[in-house]
Design a protein around this motif. Sequence first.
Motif, PDB file in Angstrom:
ATOM      1  N   HIS A  93       0.862  -1.182   0.000  1.00 38.34           N
ATOM      2  CA  HIS A  93       0.000   0.000   0.000  1.00 38.34           C
ATOM      3  C   HIS A  93       0.898   1.232   0.000  1.00 38.34           C
ATOM      4  O   HIS A  93       1.625   1.463   0.965  1.00 38.34           O
ATOM      5  CB  HIS A  93      -0.919   0.021   1.224  1.00 38.34           C
ATOM      6  CG  HIS A  93      -1.871  -1.132   1.287  1.00 38.34           C
ATOM      7  ND1 HIS A  93      -3.161  -1.060   0.818  1.00 38.34           N
ATOM      8  CD2 HIS A  93      -1.715  -2.390   1.758  1.00 38.34           C
ATOM      9  CE1 HIS A  93      -3.759  -2.220   0.997  1.00 38.34           C
ATOM     10  NE2 HIS A  93      -2.907  -3.049   1.567  1.00 38.34           N
ATOM     11  N   TYR A  94       0.840   2.019  -1.052  1.00 36.91           N
ATOM     12  CA  TYR A  94       1.685   3.204  -1.111  1.00 36.91           C
ATOM     13  C   TYR A  94       1.133   4.194  -2.133  1.00 36.91           C
ATOM     14  O   TYR A  94       0.274   3.851  -2.950  1.00 36.91           O
ATOM     15  CB  TYR A  94       3.120   2.823  -1.489  1.00 36.91           C
ATOM     16  CG  TYR A  94       3.275   2.269  -2.892  1.00 36.91           C
ATOM     17  CD1 TYR A  94       3.680   3.073  -3.955  1.00 36.91           C
ATOM     18  CD2 TYR A  94       3.009   0.923  -3.162  1.00 36.91           C
ATOM     19  CE1 TYR A  94       3.817   2.567  -5.235  1.00 36.91           C
ATOM     20  CE2 TYR A  94       3.151   0.413  -4.438  1.00 36.91           C
ATOM     21  CZ  TYR A  94       3.557   1.229  -5.473  1.00 36.91           C
ATOM     22  OH  TYR A  94       3.677   0.723  -6.746  1.00 36.91           O
ATOM     23  N   GLU A  95       1.640   5.419  -2.082  1.00 37.84           N
ATOM     24  CA  GLU A  95       1.288   6.437  -3.054  1.00 37.84           C
ATOM     25  C   GLU A  95       2.317   6.400  -4.176  1.00 37.84           C
ATOM     26  O   GLU A  95       3.516   6.540  -3.928  1.00 37.84           O
ATOM     27  CB  GLU A  95       1.280   7.830  -2.406  1.00 37.84           C
ATOM     28  CG  GLU A  95       0.150   8.053  -1.423  1.00 37.84           C
ATOM     29  CD  GLU A  95      -1.210   8.180  -2.105  1.00 37.84           C
ATOM     30  OE1 GLU A  95      -1.250   8.696  -3.241  1.00 37.84           O
ATOM     31  OE2 GLU A  95      -2.205   7.773  -1.500  1.00 37.84           O
ATOM     32  N   GLU A 178      -3.143   6.177  -4.693  1.00 40.53           N
ATOM     33  CA  GLU A 178      -2.922   5.038  -3.797  1.00 40.53           C
ATOM     34  C   GLU A 178      -2.847   3.753  -4.615  1.00 40.53           C
ATOM     35  O   GLU A 178      -3.736   3.459  -5.408  1.00 40.53           O
ATOM     36  CB  GLU A 178      -4.034   4.925  -2.759  1.00 40.53           C
ATOM     37  CG  GLU A 178      -3.776   3.799  -1.765  1.00 40.53           C
ATOM     38  CD  GLU A 178      -4.861   3.675  -0.715  1.00 40.53           C
ATOM     39  OE1 GLU A 178      -4.689   2.878   0.214  1.00 40.53           O
ATOM     40  OE2 GLU A 178      -5.886   4.386  -0.839  1.00 40.53           O
TER      41      GLU A 178
END
Length: 245
Positions: A93-95, A178
């Motif tokens: 989970h990351y931008e 995201e």
Amino acid sequence: MSGRSKMILAAAALLLVAVSVVGTLFAVRTFGGSSAGALGELFGVISEHALHDVSEEELYLSARGTVAGLNDDYAAYYTAEEYEKNTESKSGHYEGVGITISYDEAQGYVIVLVTEDGPASRAGIAVGDVILAVNGTAVSPEEGKDPASLIGALGEEEFEMELRRGGETYTVRLQCEEIVTHRVQYELLEDGIAYISISAFYADAQGEFAEAIEQAQADGARALVLDLRGNLGGYLDQMMGVADC
């Protein structure tokens, strides 16, 4: 040229030679101890005597060259911010824009994985493409200008990325969002063959693999194909966990 001018030039030349010799002797005397101590003293000498101002951050970023000198594909130098972003991207989970990048000395920053339905995927970016620039700034490992850092600094701002595919270059516009990555993909093929691919042993690869196995059993699969082609490696505990399933 007058005799006085020649004398002044000669005196200046002697002064430069003297400064050079003194500097050399100073360096030899200073760095006669341990390697670690010498490196610290070297930074101190540069900070005090360099012709141009050099920040402490710039000096420590030069450690990239030291690590690169190991010629080890699995060794890298990260600043605290880069390490945090790197860890975040591996969490699942990351931008970002949905790409995984590897550095190759011959080609540069090569895309080795594209997240399905992410910004990069929707823009037509493919595995094997080489990143050349982000918003007009050329990527450069020597200057610490890697794609991830350049993209991360832009936040939610829309930006351009220049890439090379084969012998041609192209440009796309992207914006971070995201990203949720699944390292394990499952599919039931014909004749009851379960197909499971693992792109990397990051995040919860062990848990996702266990769920895929359970689904394969529920589907009545009679055989299993485990695809590790292009796997990026990952954490030892996740690898061991998959092996134990």
